[in-house]
Design a protein around this motif. Structure first.
Motif, mmCIF file in Angstrom:
data_model
loop_
_atom_site.group_PDB
_atom_site.id
_atom_site.type_symbol
_atom_site.label_atom_id
_atom_site.label_comp_id
_atom_site.label_asym_id
_atom_site.label_seq_id
_atom_site.Cartn_x
_atom_site.Cartn_y
_atom_site.Cartn_z
ATOM 1 N N VAL A 6 0.853 -1.186 0.000
ATOM 2 C CA VAL A 6 0.000 0.000 0.000
ATOM 3 C C VAL A 6 0.890 1.237 0.000
ATOM 4 N N ASN A 7 0.290 2.370 -0.283
ATOM 5 C CA ASN A 7 1.019 3.631 -0.258
ATOM 6 C C ASN A 7 1.642 3.837 1.117
ATOM 7 N N PRO A 8 2.980 3.996 1.205
ATOM 8 C CA PRO A 8 3.635 4.154 2.510
ATOM 9 C C PRO A 8 3.095 5.331 3.311
ATOM 10 N N LYS A 9 2.742 6.417 2.614
ATOM 11 C CA LYS A 9 2.212 7.589 3.323
ATOM 12 C C LYS A 9 0.859 7.281 3.950
ATOM 13 N N LEU A 10 0.023 6.530 3.231
ATOM 14 C CA LEU A 10 -1.281 6.146 3.764
ATOM 15 C C LEU A 10 -1.117 5.220 4.965
ATOM 16 N N LYS A 11 -0.175 4.287 4.854
ATOM 17 C CA LYS A 11 0.068 3.359 5.951
ATOM 18 C C LYS A 11 0.552 4.104 7.199
ATOM 19 N N THR A 12 1.466 5.050 7.008
ATOM 20 C CA THR A 12 1.957 5.852 8.132
ATOM 21 C C THR A 12 0.835 6.675 8.747
ATOM 22 N N LEU A 13 -0.035 7.216 7.889
ATOM 23 C CA LEU A 13 -1.163 8.004 8.373
ATOM 24 C C LEU A 13 -2.088 7.167 9.242
ATOM 25 N N LEU A 14 -2.358 5.936 8.821
ATOM 26 C CA LEU A 14 -3.234 5.062 9.599
ATOM 27 C C LEU A 14 -2.576 4.634 10.906
ATOM 28 N N GLU A 15 -1.263 4.462 10.891
ATOM 29 C CA GLU A 15 -0.560 4.024 12.100
ATOM 30 C C GLU A 15 -0.362 5.157 13.102
ATOM 31 N N MET A 16 0.001 6.346 12.604
ATOM 32 C CA MET A 16 0.349 7.461 13.484
ATOM 33 C C MET A 16 -0.774 8.485 13.641
ATOM 34 N N GLY A 17 -1.724 8.482 12.702
ATOM 35 C CA GLY A 17 -2.797 9.474 12.732
ATOM 36 C C GLY A 17 -3.563 9.532 14.044
ATOM 37 N N PRO A 18 -4.022 8.376 14.579
ATOM 38 C CA PRO A 18 -4.772 8.425 15.841
ATOM 39 C C PRO A 18 -3.990 9.057 16.991
ATOM 40 N N ILE A 19 -2.682 8.820 17.045
ATOM 41 C CA ILE A 19 -1.868 9.392 18.119
ATOM 42 C C ILE A 19 -1.784 10.910 17.975
ATOM 43 N N VAL A 20 -1.584 11.375 16.742
ATOM 44 C CA VAL A 20 -1.509 12.818 16.494
ATOM 45 C C VAL A 20 -2.843 13.480 16.814
ATOM 46 N N ILE A 21 -3.939 12.849 16.396
ATOM 47 C CA ILE A 21 -5.266 13.399 16.676
ATOM 48 C C ILE A 21 -5.525 13.435 18.178
ATOM 49 N N PHE A 22 -5.118 12.387 18.891
ATOM 50 C CA PHE A 22 -5.266 12.370 20.351
ATOM 51 C C PHE A 22 -4.542 13.554 20.975
ATOM 52 N N PHE A 23 -3.315 13.799 20.527
ATOM 53 C CA PHE A 23 -2.515 14.884 21.089
ATOM 54 C C PHE A 23 -3.165 16.241 20.822
ATOM 55 N N VAL A 24 -3.575 16.476 19.584
ATOM 56 C CA VAL A 24 -4.190 17.761 19.228
ATOM 57 C C VAL A 24 -5.505 17.954 19.982
#
Length: 201
Positions: A6-24
């Protein structure tokens, strides 16, 4: 089953996105209090209540796209659901703050159990990414076991003695940076025990 590409950027977004959203979301809601059903909830609890389903959705999306979730990802998701759910249900942020401790004790314990059996369970997870000789895997596994147990102790010390703000910054940035630094400092092991690629005769 082999993992789908899969697109590496999409994979990173799915893996790290929830943590970033939690922080914000935490920075946005940390000073607020919400009354739901006659019960007061601090912003941290509300953010946690949103983080749990977000982690479930992102994990399911990752599984759907790649056809694979690692045992580490599954274990992390289960602990997020259990400890996050307890924090929301009991309106007590301590359970969610314990989650990293439980994760690192679990991972460290699993690696330690493998070492007692003379095996590197880390090899089974990362062998395709880091082809090392068995001796290298054993060294790296011992070091990572101690590192995980050290992070568990550190998380306990911080959430029990410091403010929630400090813990959130530590959880979001400190733990991620620590893992990155750990692997960066293992270059000697990677170089000394790297498997040589087979060359055609």
């Amino acid at each position: 089953m082999a993992e789908k590409q899969v697109n590496p950027k999409l994979k990173t977004l799915l893996e790290m996105g929830p943590i970033v959203i939690f922080f914000v979301a935490y920075l946005w809601l940390r000073e607020k209090t919400f009354v739901i059903g006659g019960v007061e909830y601090e912003g941290f609890i509300i953010v946690t209540a949103g983080f749990v389903p977000l982690m479930i959705v992102s994990s399911l999306a990752l599984w759907k796209l790649t056809g694979h979730l690692s045992k580490m990802q599954v274990a992390t998701l289960v602990l997020v659901v259990v400890f996050g759910g307890l924090s929301v249900w009991l309106n007590d942020d301590r359970f969610f703050k314990m989650k990293p401790t439980m994760i690192y004790v679990l991972f460290g314990g699993i690696l330690g159990f493998g070492l007692l059996r003379g095996q590197s369970y880390l090899k089974y997870v990362m062998d395709s990414m880091l082809p090392l000789e068995d001796a290298g895997w054993m060294i790296l596994t011992r070091r990572l076991m101690m590192f995980f147990l050290g992070l568990a102790v550190l998380n306990e010390a911080i959430w029990r003695t410091q403010s929630t703000d400090t813990w959130v910054y530590f959880k979001t940035f400190g733990l991620t940076a620590a893992i990155f630094v750990f692997f960066m400092t293992q270059g000697g092991v990677f170089q000394k025990y790297a498997k040589e690629e087979d060359t055609p005769s």
